[in-house]
Design a protein around this motif. Structure first.
Motif, mmCIF file in Angstrom:
data_model
loop_
_atom_site.group_PDB
_atom_site.id
_atom_site.type_symbol
_atom_site.label_atom_id
_atom_site.label_comp_id
_atom_site.label_asym_id
_atom_site.label_seq_id
_atom_site.Cartn_x
_atom_site.Cartn_y
_atom_site.Cartn_z
ATOM 1 N N LYS A 161 0.829 -1.206 0.000
ATOM 2 C CA LYS A 161 0.000 0.000 0.000
ATOM 3 C C LYS A 161 0.866 1.259 0.000
ATOM 4 O O LYS A 161 0.561 2.245 -0.689
ATOM 5 N N ASP A 164 1.023 4.090 -3.013
ATOM 6 C CA ASP A 164 0.853 5.523 -2.769
ATOM 7 C C ASP A 164 2.033 6.324 -3.314
ATOM 8 O O ASP A 164 1.862 7.437 -3.819
ATOM 9 N N ASN A 168 0.998 7.914 -7.431
ATOM 10 C CA ASN A 168 0.306 9.158 -7.061
ATOM 11 C C ASN A 168 -0.072 9.987 -8.269
ATOM 12 O O ASN A 168 -0.922 10.870 -8.196
ATOM 13 N N ASP A 171 -4.128 9.228 -9.700
ATOM 14 C CA ASP A 171 -5.071 9.136 -8.594
ATOM 15 C C ASP A 171 -6.514 8.980 -9.044
ATOM 16 O O ASP A 171 -7.401 8.756 -8.225
ATOM 17 N N TYR A 172 -6.794 9.099 -10.357
ATOM 18 C CA TYR A 172 -8.177 8.943 -10.824
ATOM 19 C C TYR A 172 -8.586 7.475 -10.964
ATOM 20 O O TYR A 172 -9.766 7.164 -11.058
ATOM 21 N N GLU A 210 -9.245 3.741 -9.660
ATOM 22 C CA GLU A 210 -9.530 3.072 -8.391
ATOM 23 C C GLU A 210 -8.733 1.781 -8.279
ATOM 24 O O GLU A 210 -8.559 1.047 -9.255
ATOM 25 N N LYS A 233 -7.155 18.411 -12.552
ATOM 26 C CA LYS A 233 -7.764 18.067 -11.263
ATOM 27 C C LYS A 233 -9.054 18.868 -11.038
ATOM 28 O O LYS A 233 -10.041 18.343 -10.525
ATOM 29 N N ARG A 286 -12.745 17.100 -10.827
ATOM 30 C CA ARG A 286 -13.541 17.221 -9.609
ATOM 31 C C ARG A 286 -14.912 17.808 -9.902
ATOM 32 O O ARG A 286 -15.941 17.297 -9.430
ATOM 33 N N TRP A 297 -14.227 10.038 -13.119
ATOM 34 C CA TRP A 297 -13.279 9.174 -12.420
ATOM 35 C C TRP A 297 -13.074 7.883 -13.203
ATOM 36 O O TRP A 297 -13.983 7.384 -13.844
#
Length: 471
Positions: A316, A320, A324, A327-328, A330, A421, A425, A430
């Protein structure tokens, strides 16, 4: 439902070549050695305004199969059971082999009607070649050369004639329209032996593709249409992609090409990573290919149940740190073998698919751009501030946003990431990349001489005379 025809036979008799010839495609990989085809491969064929499904299968043999050969035989026998008509392919140059006789015995024990097609009849006396196969007891033999197409039309005429009772009253046009809607195309990609085929079987709920604990089991991209909760999907099982220096042999090179084509053909890509081997450079290379293709992306960390808590925490932290920038997408922690977490993949796939095909309003895009520029103005370049004037949609799958302004070619990367970003948002996009196209407005006066008025020219002349007299 379209009627189904299965191509069966012992290894290396030309089933995949005939499959490509009849379906008018190059979907099946063809090479001059036995055992290349392992999974059932489906393709649509049309002849004389009649459509049917054709199944390419792996080779059958009288020898008691073990390991992966046993699983390949199981796939071929499954195709025999579901087919409305069977075409048994034999090799004219090799003659009637014991394996051919064994396959015929299996078909007759199952009370299956079949047509006997004698392939590779080029360059030999056809009558002499067929004489060896009349002892089988079939009334009609069909000599063909699949590689050149000789005799294939006559074979197709007989296939359509024998399938007569199985054709529905629907026209070909209606069938074509129905086949256009395959739903979400999901490509399962990853390195060899990370569990892609196991995940495909788990998503389908059946052993649809061969699974074996050996890298390189899957050699071809297998397209599988199915429905889940009355929603159509197409799963694409692909061959594992190794590092370029480790790729050996033409078959593996063709398999990788098929995988790359499957990525381009898919709507959403599920990248499968082996949790027991951590995140390696080849995983990141495949991730780059998925991003470059512009397809929706879901990341599945497989074999999660077989590692310790310490290893989970390390993975994990590694995710990360190294992911990074994406990040979109999943990330799901799953076990394809036991099914844990697999069902959650569908939610992310559907979200990515809907985001990739979202209709973007010009008014909404301009409102977002205006607020983004007010909150964080574009930087100054050479004493002039970059101006972003208006935005509009440029396409979908992936979403494309076109932004017009001045000096947009000098816009720095960090501001582009800020815009991405912000738009993601506000638009709630996503699971899919967003592509931006920046266009600089042309200066209409660039390269044109400044033409002065006659009054100004007269004034300049008067001024010049005055200066001359003064001197």
């Amino acid at each position: 439902m379209l009627p189904t025809v299965a191509l069966i036979g012992r290894p290396n008799v030309g089933k995949s070549t005939l499959f490509n010839r009849i379906t008018k495609s190059r979907d099946a990989i063809v090479a001059d050695f036995a055992g290349l085809t392992r999974d059932r491969k489906y393709g649509k064929a049309i002849h004389d305004d009649k459509a049917f499904m054709l199944i390419d299968t792996g080779g059958l043999s009288d020898v008691e199969e073990e390991n992966i050969d046993e699983m390949m035989a199981g796939q071929s026998l499954q195709a025999i059971e579901e087919a409305d008509l069977i075409v048994l392919l034999v090799d004219a140059k090799a003659g009637l082999m014991p394996d051919d006789a064994w396959i015929i015995k299996q078909l007759r024990q199952r009370d299956k009607e079949f047509m006997l097609a004698v392939n590779k009849t080029d360059g030999i006396d056809i009558d002499q070649a067929l004489s060896d196969f009349y002892q089988v007891g079939q009334e009609q033999l069909y000599p063909i050369t699949a590689s050149h197409g000789r005799g294939v039309k006559s074979l197709l005429d007989e296939i359509v004639f024998n399938l007569g009772p199985h054709f529905s009253e629907q026209s070909i046009v209606e069938n074509d329209e129905a086949d256009e809607e395959h739903g979400v195309k999901i490509a399962i990609v990853g390195r060899p032996n990370v569990g892609k085929s196991t995940l495909v079987n788990r998503l389908l709920g059946e052993d649809r593709v061969v699974v074996f604990d050996m890298p390189g089991t899957t050699r071809d991209s297998v397209y599988i249409d199915y429905e889940r909760d009355e929603k159509p999907y197409t799963l694409i099982d692909t061959a594992g992609v190794r590092r370029k220096k480790n790729v050996k042999g033409m078959v593996e090179k063709f398999s990788i090409v098929k995988t790359l084509q499957a990525i381009d053909d898919a709507n959403v890509v599920i990248l499968v990573v082996d949790a027991q081997e951590d995140l390696v450079d080849q995983d990141l290379h495949l991730l780059g290919l998925c991003i470059q293709s512009g397809r929706g992306l879901v990341i599945a960390i497989n074999k999660w149940d077989g590692i310790s808590t310490e290893q989970r925490n390390r993975i994990k932290s590694e995710l990360d740190r190294r992911l990074n920038f994406i990040d979109y997408a999943e990330i799901h922690f799953i076990s394809a073998l036991h099914g844990s977490g697999v069902g959650n993949l569908y939610e992310s796939v559907d979200k990515a698919y809907e985001s990739a095909r979202a209709k973007l309003s010009t008014k909404k895009l301009n409102e977002i751009l205006e607020v983004a520029c007010e909150q964080h103005q574009p930087p100054m370049v050479s004493g002039r501030r970059i101006k972003l004037r208006y935005a509009h949609a440029g396409g979908s799958n992936p979403p494309i946003i076109v932004i017009h302004g001045n000096q947009t070619e000098k816009l720095p990367d960090h501001y582009k990431r800020y815009l991405e970003k912000t738009f993601r948002r506000e638009l709630n996009l996503w699971g899919t990349p967003i592509q931006f196209v920046f266009k600089t407005s042309e200066n209409p006066f660039e390269g044109r001489a400044n033409k002065r008025s006659k009054a100004y020219q007269a004034k300049e002349k008067t001024k010049a005379r005055f200066q001359k007299k003064k001197k």
